[in-house]
Scaffold this motif. Structure first.
Motif, mmCIF file in Angstrom:
data_model
loop_
_atom_site.group_PDB
_atom_site.id
_atom_site.type_symbol
_atom_site.label_atom_id
_atom_site.label_comp_id
_atom_site.label_asym_id
_atom_site.label_seq_id
_atom_site.Cartn_x
_atom_site.Cartn_y
_atom_site.Cartn_z
ATOM 1 N N GLY A 145 0.704 -1.118 -0.073
ATOM 2 C CA GLY A 145 -0.056 -0.029 0.002
ATOM 3 C C GLY A 145 0.827 1.103 -0.031
ATOM 4 N N CYS A 146 0.300 2.362 0.469
ATOM 5 C CA CYS A 146 0.804 3.631 0.436
ATOM 6 C C CYS A 146 1.838 4.007 1.394
ATOM 7 N N ASP A 147 2.539 5.263 1.271
ATOM 8 C CA ASP A 147 3.509 5.556 2.118
ATOM 9 C C ASP A 147 3.062 5.822 3.685
ATOM 10 N N LYS A 148 1.711 6.178 3.598
ATOM 11 C CA LYS A 148 1.080 6.145 5.309
ATOM 12 C C LYS A 148 1.118 4.778 5.840
ATOM 13 N N ASN A 149 0.680 3.670 5.061
ATOM 14 C CA ASN A 149 1.172 2.409 5.554
ATOM 15 C C ASN A 149 2.655 1.935 5.876
ATOM 16 N N ARG A 150 3.264 2.541 5.077
ATOM 17 C CA ARG A 150 4.815 2.409 5.604
ATOM 18 C C ARG A 150 5.225 2.962 6.694
ATOM 19 N N VAL A 151 4.742 4.089 7.206
ATOM 20 C CA VAL A 151 4.824 4.905 8.558
ATOM 21 C C VAL A 151 4.499 3.752 9.487
ATOM 22 N N ASP A 152 3.200 3.409 9.363
ATOM 23 C CA ASP A 152 2.656 2.382 10.143
ATOM 24 C C ASP A 152 3.660 0.989 10.538
ATOM 25 N N THR A 153 4.166 0.567 9.360
ATOM 26 C CA THR A 153 4.979 -0.608 9.197
ATOM 27 C C THR A 153 6.259 -0.312 10.219
ATOM 28 N N GLU A 154 6.703 0.683 9.805
ATOM 29 C CA GLU A 154 8.062 1.373 10.575
ATOM 30 C C GLU A 154 7.879 1.471 11.981
ATOM 31 N N LYS A 155 6.841 1.820 12.466
ATOM 32 C CA LYS A 155 6.474 1.988 13.800
ATOM 33 C C LYS A 155 6.319 0.603 14.339
ATOM 34 N N MET A 156 5.575 -0.149 13.777
ATOM 35 C CA MET A 156 5.222 -1.762 14.255
ATOM 36 C C MET A 156 6.539 -2.356 14.263
ATOM 37 N N LEU A 157 7.588 -2.222 13.256
ATOM 38 C CA LEU A 157 9.139 -2.843 13.416
ATOM 39 C C LEU A 157 9.895 -2.282 14.590
ATOM 40 N N ALA A 191 -7.254 -9.359 16.994
ATOM 41 C CA ALA A 191 -6.921 -8.502 17.908
ATOM 42 C C ALA A 191 -7.451 -7.090 17.111
ATOM 43 N N VAL A 192 -8.191 -7.059 16.283
ATOM 44 C CA VAL A 192 -8.530 -5.650 15.258
ATOM 45 C C VAL A 192 -9.465 -4.977 16.394
ATOM 46 N N GLY A 193 -8.903 -3.794 16.835
ATOM 47 C CA GLY A 193 -9.653 -2.862 17.497
ATOM 48 C C GLY A 193 -10.218 -1.679 16.740
ATOM 49 N N LYS A 194 -10.821 -0.509 17.462
ATOM 50 C CA LYS A 194 -11.107 0.514 16.491
ATOM 51 C C LYS A 194 -9.969 1.537 16.291
ATOM 52 N N PRO A 195 -10.282 2.208 15.101
ATOM 53 C CA PRO A 195 -9.198 3.124 14.591
ATOM 54 C C PRO A 195 -9.108 4.394 15.906
ATOM 55 N N GLY A 196 -8.013 4.758 15.977
ATOM 56 C CA GLY A 196 -7.757 6.004 16.713
ATOM 57 C C GLY A 196 -6.081 5.862 17.755
ATOM 58 N N GLY A 197 -5.502 6.869 17.479
ATOM 59 C CA GLY A 197 -4.368 7.054 18.170
ATOM 60 C C GLY A 197 -2.829 6.609 17.365
ATOM 61 N N GLU A 198 -1.870 6.801 17.525
ATOM 62 C CA GLU A 198 -0.655 6.296 16.885
ATOM 63 C C GLU A 198 0.195 5.413 17.685
ATOM 64 N N CYS A 199 0.956 4.623 17.072
ATOM 65 C CA CYS A 199 1.857 3.618 17.876
ATOM 66 C C CYS A 199 3.093 4.372 18.157
ATOM 67 N N GLY A 200 3.124 5.465 19.095
ATOM 68 C CA GLY A 200 4.341 5.951 19.597
ATOM 69 C C GLY A 200 5.239 6.856 18.587
ATOM 70 N N TYR A 201 6.532 7.091 18.657
ATOM 71 C CA TYR A 201 7.073 7.778 17.916
ATOM 72 C C TYR A 201 8.208 7.124 17.308
ATOM 73 N N LYS A 202 8.628 5.844 17.886
ATOM 74 C CA LYS A 202 9.853 5.401 17.417
ATOM 75 C C LYS A 202 9.625 4.496 16.104
ATOM 76 N N ARG A 203 10.653 4.532 15.419
ATOM 77 C CA ARG A 203 10.624 3.769 13.871
ATOM 78 C C ARG A 203 11.704 3.230 13.435
ATOM 79 N N LEU A 207 14.151 10.840 13.868
ATOM 80 C CA LEU A 207 14.580 10.030 12.709
ATOM 81 C C LEU A 207 15.946 10.013 12.286
ATOM 82 N N GLY A 208 16.958 11.044 12.881
ATOM 83 C CA GLY A 208 18.174 11.136 12.375
ATOM 84 C C GLY A 208 18.343 12.153 11.341
ATOM 85 N N ASP A 209 19.240 12.311 10.482
ATOM 86 C CA ASP A 209 19.780 13.238 9.598
ATOM 87 C C ASP A 209 18.851 12.680 8.343
ATOM 88 N N ILE A 210 18.154 13.742 7.965
ATOM 89 C CA ILE A 210 16.956 13.417 6.921
ATOM 90 C C ILE A 210 17.038 14.510 5.714
#
Length: 433
Positions: A15-27, A127-139, A180-183
């Motif tokens: 999927g999209c780059d928004k999904n990529r951010v979710d993946t990086e937080k999950m990682l 374990a599917v819950g309701k939408p809402g909130g972010e999974c922290g800031y670490k990626r 994120l470090g140097d970007i």
């Protein structure tokens, strides 16, 4: 599986780059307890983060799950499906997609280690819950030299998967970006990034967020994607023009240009207003690159309405554009509209749009021959024996590239001056100065 309880985890992000951010937080959550591996064949648990926006995306997600299930034949492997597909369709896929051992939704990534434990213990997990909130800031970044920053989630129009539009508080975004470090390039994304902050208390704005992010020393440039036209303000245009860290590029998903179709889509504005906005951007922000996305085949799209869309393309001349055909979705307002078009008509119109834009892109690329640009080096093409990278008018993953010859070694992640010597329909070719 490893005796100490740590597992080898392979992750596939769709999927999209928004999904990529979710993946990086999950990682980042996974990395606290487990080992991340790049080869699914060597993984104890395969996680597939899915998209479900279109039928094609859902098909791709299911095919990935079925393909991953082949690895189960060589060992006691588990599969977890996360993201949009289970968020919207868990009632159907939990019983039908038996290849999967666990499911989580778009706001459940923080629970992933718990789900890994449970599936590895032999449990089948919903374990599917309701939408809402972010999974922290670490990626754990999966990109190099650039990174996406999801400034908001959800959508106030079609919100059945990710919920209502929700801006991430500014302080949290600044903290995430700083970590994120140097970007070289921070790419701001959301369903509508330009709407950022309107739902916060106290209310804020995208330009205000940009100024906060611009103050970070580790962020050298900022790019804007997905800004709905009705929310592009004078303040935002001035920020694009005056802020030295802003990359002169904006993605505006116009979707259509026929006033009747836009109204049916519940989109604000008209084709004439959209054209005026592009002209204003180019007048106020010299050299700005405008990208857009358009849909064809929406219910009720007549030949005349489609003609107005192609006329708009020829007049607006976007630097780049993406196109897709309308995909019928249950429980949407559009599903109940009259005038649904057959697939052959939608596909023919889609082909026509690509043809029109291809000619525009070819002419735009040709106009850049003889000019010199700062190019961000990303890699080396072994077949052509040249380096490649991107200029400011090329966003990651969606636009063309600059291929260039260099007599001296090139370090990836750095900028080089490249003189353009030739072009094709989408890419540029040149020589390092």
């Amino acid at each position: 599986m490893q005796a100490n309880g740590a597992k080898k985890i392979g992750v596939i992000s769709l999927g999209c780059d928004k999904n990529r951010v979710d993946t990086e937080k999950m990682l980042a959550v996974i990395a606290e307890r487990h080992q991340i591996v790049s080869d699914p064949a060597s993984a104890d648990v395969i996680i597939i983060n899915t998209c479900a926006f279109l039928n094609s995306a859902r098909k791709e997600a299911i095919e990935e799950v079925i393909a991953a299930a082949e690895y189960k034949k060589t060992g006691n492997k588990k599969i977890i499906v996360t993201g949009c597909l289970p968020q919207k369709f868990i009632g159907e896929i939990y019983s039908e997609l038996k290849e999967a051992d666990g499911f989580t939704g778009i706001s459940d990534y923080w629970r992933i280690n718990e789900v890994i434990d449970r599936v590895c213990a032999g449990e089948r997990v919903n374990a599917v819950g309701k939408p809402g909130g972010e999974c922290g800031y670490k990626r754990v970044l999966t990109t190099s030299g650039y990174a996406y920053l999801k400034v908001a989630d959800g959508c106030s129009n079609f919100w059945k998967i990710r919920g209502r539009y929700r801006s991430v508080p500014c302080e949290e975004l600044v903290k995430e970006a700083a970590a994120l470090g140097d970007i070289n390039e921070l790419v701001l994304v959301a369903q509508d990034a330009a709407k950022y902050g309107q739902d916060l208390v106290p209310e804020t704005s995208l330009p205000a967020l940009i100024r906060r992010l611009s103050a970070l020393e580790n962020v050298r440039g900022i790019r804007l994607l997905y800004c709905y036209p009705e929310n592009i303000t004078e303040e935002l245009i001035h920020e694009l023009r005056d802020n030295p860290k802003m990359i002169r590029y904006i993605d505006i998903p116009f979707q259509h240009a026929d006033d009747g179709i836009l109204k049916l889509m519940n989109r604000k504005g008209s084709g004439a207003e959209y054209l005026a906005l592009i002209e204003k951007l180019r007048r106020e922000v010299p050299g700005i690159a405008v990208r857009s996305t358009f849909m064809t085949g929406f219910p009720g799209e007549t030949e005349e309405a489609f003609g107005r869309l192609t006329d708009f393309l020829r007049a607006a001349r976007p630097d780049s554009a993406g196109f897709f055909a309308y995909s019928r979705e249950k429980d949407t307002a559009a599903d109940n509209l009259p005038g649904h078009l057959p697939a052959r008509v939608k596909n023919a119109r889609l082909k026509k749009l690509y043809s029109v834009q291809k000619k525009i892109s070819r002419e735009t690329c040709k106009s850049r021959v003889g000019k010199t640009y700062s190019v961000f080096a990303e890699g080396f093409d072994e077949n052509a024996i040249v380096y490649y990278g991107r200029a400011y008018f090329q966003a990651p993953e969606v636009d063309g590239k600059v291929y260039f010859f260099s007599a001296e070694p090139v370090e990836y992640g750095k900028f080089y001056r490249v003189k353009i010597t030739k072009s094709d329909d989408y890419d540029l070719y040149g020589v390092r100065e």
